[in-house]
Write a protein that holds these residues in place. Sequence first.
Motif, PDB file in Angstrom:
ATOM      1  N   ALA A 156       0.246   4.322  -0.292  1.00  0.00           N
ATOM      2  CA  ALA A 156      -0.249   5.481   0.449  1.00  0.00           C
ATOM      3  C   ALA A 156       0.192   5.448   1.903  1.00  0.00           C
ATOM      4  O   ALA A 156       0.520   6.484   2.490  1.00  0.00           O
ATOM      5  CB  ALA A 156      -1.771   5.541   0.366  1.00  0.00           C
ATOM      6  N   SER A 157       0.206   4.267   2.501  1.00  0.00           N
ATOM      7  CA  SER A 157       0.591   4.145   3.912  1.00  0.00           C
ATOM      8  C   SER A 157       1.993   3.580   4.093  1.00  0.00           C
ATOM      9  O   SER A 157       2.455   3.430   5.222  1.00  0.00           O
ATOM     10  CB  SER A 157      -0.412   3.239   4.635  1.00  0.00           C
ATOM     11  N   SER A 158       2.668   3.264   2.959  1.00  0.00           N
ATOM     12  CA  SER A 158       4.000   2.639   2.999  1.00  0.00           C
ATOM     13  C   SER A 158       3.980   1.343   3.794  1.00  0.00           C
ATOM     14  O   SER A 158       4.944   0.998   4.473  1.00  0.00           O
ATOM     15  CB  SER A 158       5.048   3.606   3.586  1.00  0.00           C
ATOM     16  N   ARG A 159       2.883   0.611   3.687  1.00  0.00           N
ATOM     17  CA  ARG A 159       2.726  -0.644   4.427  1.00  0.00           C
ATOM     18  C   ARG A 159       2.898  -1.826   3.480  1.00  0.00           C
ATOM     19  O   ARG A 159       2.331  -1.846   2.392  1.00  0.00           O
ATOM     20  CB  ARG A 159       1.339  -0.707   5.074  1.00  0.00           C
ATOM     21  N   ASP A 192       0.869  -1.173   0.000  1.00  0.00           N
ATOM     22  CA  ASP A 192       0.000   0.000   0.000  1.00  0.00           C
ATOM     23  C   ASP A 192       0.906   1.223   0.000  1.00  0.00           C
ATOM     24  O   ASP A 192       1.475   1.586   1.035  1.00  0.00           O
ATOM     25  CB  ASP A 192      -0.911   0.007   1.224  1.00  0.00           C
TER      26      ASP A 192
END
Length: 230
Positions: free
Chosen positions: A139-142, A137
Amino acid sequence: MRLLLVEDNEDLGDALERHFRSGGHAVDWAPSAPEAEDFLRADTQGYDLVILDIMLPGGDGREILQRIRSSESGLPVLVLTARSQITDRVNLLDLGADDYMTKPFDVAELDARCRAVVRRRHGQAQSLIQVGALELDAASSRVMAQGRPLDLRSRELRLLEVLIAQPGQVFSKSQLMDKLFGLTDDASENAIEVYIGRLRRKIQDSGVIIETVRGLGYRLREGQQGESRE
């Protein structure tokens, strides 16, 4: 991402360069129109995005935008402008800007808009990318593997972003250097081998492998644990 930041305000330019570098992005910073032109001539294909101020020493950002569009490179451009009038913003979009932000702005929103512009250029509607049991992801750097979070350092994360966005695509060391490092960074292709090795170890239980294609480079694809990566 590999970014070209064109901003003449020293405090803002320095802050943005440090911000993006801390997130693992490669950044070249041009504080004037001529320097921006030099960077673009040296490496037009390497950038994922140009963040472009309009009022610049030695030229006008709109002229740079027009030259980028006339080159038909498809290079995404996000414009920074102090002008808030609707007509000014409409003119920028008509000239070919992919998006714009009016100064002053929130850095978190700038991050989100940069990701959205790059996703649109790659035909991705959302920030979540999944290959096998590996999920990223942006957007969340996950990053998740088999439903478990992975702890990746910033440059490992950016390397994964490049590979997972085009699974099966072979990237040479030179191409990966262009994506992970700026023109002014002191790094060699040996650094790519180091980051590939680290990333391989961290995703080894994900059902996804990074395969070495002899003489060509690396590609990410689905594969079984223990399968040869050569």
